[in-house]
Design an enzyme around this catalytic site. Structure first.
Site, mmCIF file in Angstrom:
data_model
loop_
_atom_site.group_PDB
_atom_site.id
_atom_site.type_symbol
_atom_site.label_atom_id
_atom_site.label_comp_id
_atom_site.label_asym_id
_atom_site.label_seq_id
_atom_site.Cartn_x
_atom_site.Cartn_y
_atom_site.Cartn_z
ATOM 1 N N CYS A 141 43.267 65.032 107.843
ATOM 2 C CA CYS A 141 44.705 64.770 107.989
ATOM 3 C C CYS A 141 45.009 64.186 109.367
ATOM 4 C CB CYS A 141 45.499 66.053 107.763
ATOM 5 S SG CYS A 141 47.278 65.810 107.945
ATOM 6 N N CYS A 144 48.244 65.440 110.957
ATOM 7 C CA CYS A 144 48.134 66.804 111.505
ATOM 8 C C CYS A 144 47.353 66.800 112.827
ATOM 9 C CB CYS A 144 47.374 67.738 110.562
ATOM 10 S SG CYS A 144 47.780 67.578 108.840
ATOM 11 N N ASP A 145 46.256 66.073 112.860
ATOM 12 C CA ASP A 145 45.298 66.259 113.951
ATOM 13 C C ASP A 145 45.110 65.058 114.885
ATOM 14 O OD1 ASP A 145 44.766 68.844 113.027
ATOM 15 O OD2 ASP A 145 43.303 68.115 111.577
#
Ligand code: NDP
Length: 317
Positions: A141, A144-145
């Protein structure tokens, strides 16, 4: 099947799945006195339990670890009175009323309303080194990261719209993004392909596959790829290795009852959580292949609980 059933139970509102969508549905349903029963499924807490820090969920001003956030969600649902249980829904029958759901093949739940929030699972390459460094440089992701690789060199595998979108997202944060594409062309829509091609810090590696994710034992520091036409191997120094080869909605057990698109995502009536089956609602990633964020999943869980409440009250149940 019937001789294997060890117990059966009638519930007002059954929630299947325990990511942000399921827990939010449980919070709202419990507050509306629907006495929700939630079965957590294979991975209690869902995909967020395999991420590290979450910085984009409103309300956590200092960020929060994904697993910790899901414990908070669960606690809140329990505090509101939701009945949270271990167990996996293994079979359903939505052909009549009440709806039937089997848990672990041995408990039959008959439910006036069902909220499906079983999520989706990221597809992985299946390399041992990918698993070893998952959460330590390997991620499925970018939204997300990606932030953790600000100014650094990263690689991303995949050539669909998700990979293109995530490569573009990463290109704004990272110094260089290497796209590892297994064929000599991308699957992504033309417009996305053009955007990727025009981005100077995205380097395309066509006809390349990943042989191994390399690291120092603690975190990723490179990836070894090979040209699947010539066999030539190349090592690229990267700190982050992203996989964007598609997601698989966890919807298999609902096939034949609930309408889905060709890839298995449950179809809901736009602007609602209603499926084609009366009294069956869907929320979160199992019905959303576009946004897939914790906050959008939570929002759709709220919608599902409100839809279920209105449905039950209109039916006088
Ligand atoms: P897709 O299935 O469209 O693409 C998956 C990509 O991963 C393909 O390029 C595929 O390669 C590659 N791949 C699959 N397995 C491997 C493997 N083992 N090794 C290397 N590469 C692999 O998935 P997406 O998640 O990109 O998209 C899913 C759906 O969602 C699509 O319909 C897409 O259009 C849609 N979507 C739309 C968006 C938008 O409109 N904004 C944004 C994101 C998704 P190959 O091409 O060789 O098969």
């Amino acid at each position: 099947m019937s001789e294997e059933i060890k117990a059966s139970e009638k519930v007002h509102c059954l929630i299947i799945g325990s990511g942000p969508a399921g827990y939010t549905a449980a919070i709202y349903a419990a507050r509306a006195n629907l006495k929700p029963v939630l079965y957590q499924g294979i991975q209690p807490g869902g995909q967020l339990t395999i991420t590290t820090e979450v910085e984009n969920y409103p309300g956590y001003a200092d960020g929060v670890q994904g697993p910790e956030m899901m414990i908070d969600f669960e606690k809140q649902a329990k505090r509101m009175g939701a009945d949270i249980r271990y167990g996996i829904a293994t079979k359903v029958d939505f052909s009549g009323f009440p709806h039937k759901v089997w848990i672990d093949d041995e408990v039959l739940i008959e439910a006036d309303s069902v909220i499906i929030s079983t999520g989706a699972s990221a597809k992985w390459l299946g390399l041992p080194s990918e698993e070893k460094y998952n959460g330590f440089g390997v991620s499925a992701c970018a939204v997300c990261d990606g932030f953790f690789f600000k100014g650094k060199e990263v690689a991303i595998v995949g050539a669909g719209d998700t990979a293109a979108e995530e490569a573009l997202y990463l290109s704004k944060l990272c110094s260089t993004v290497h796209m590892i594409i297994r064929r000599d062309e991308m699957r992504a829509s033309k417009v996305m392909q053009e955007r990727v091609m025009k981005t100077p810090n995205i380097i395309m590696h066509f006809n390349h596959e990943t042989e191994e994710v390399l690291g120092d034992g603690q975190k990723v520091n490179a990836v070894r790829i090979f040209n699947n036409k010539t066999g030539e191997k190349t090592e690229i120094s990267v700190s982050g290795f992203f996989i964007a080869i598609g997601h698989q909605p966890n919807s298999d057990i609902f096939k034949g009852f609930v309408e889905m698109d060709e890839t298995g995502y449950i179809q809901t009536i736009p602007g609602t959580s209603k499926t084609n089956v009366e009294g069956v609602f869907a929320a979160g990633d199992v019905q959303d292949k576009t946004y897939r964020q914790a906050v959008t999943a939570a929002g759709s869980g709220c919608i599902a609980a409100l839809d279920a409440e209105r449905y039950l009250s209109a039916k006088g149940l």
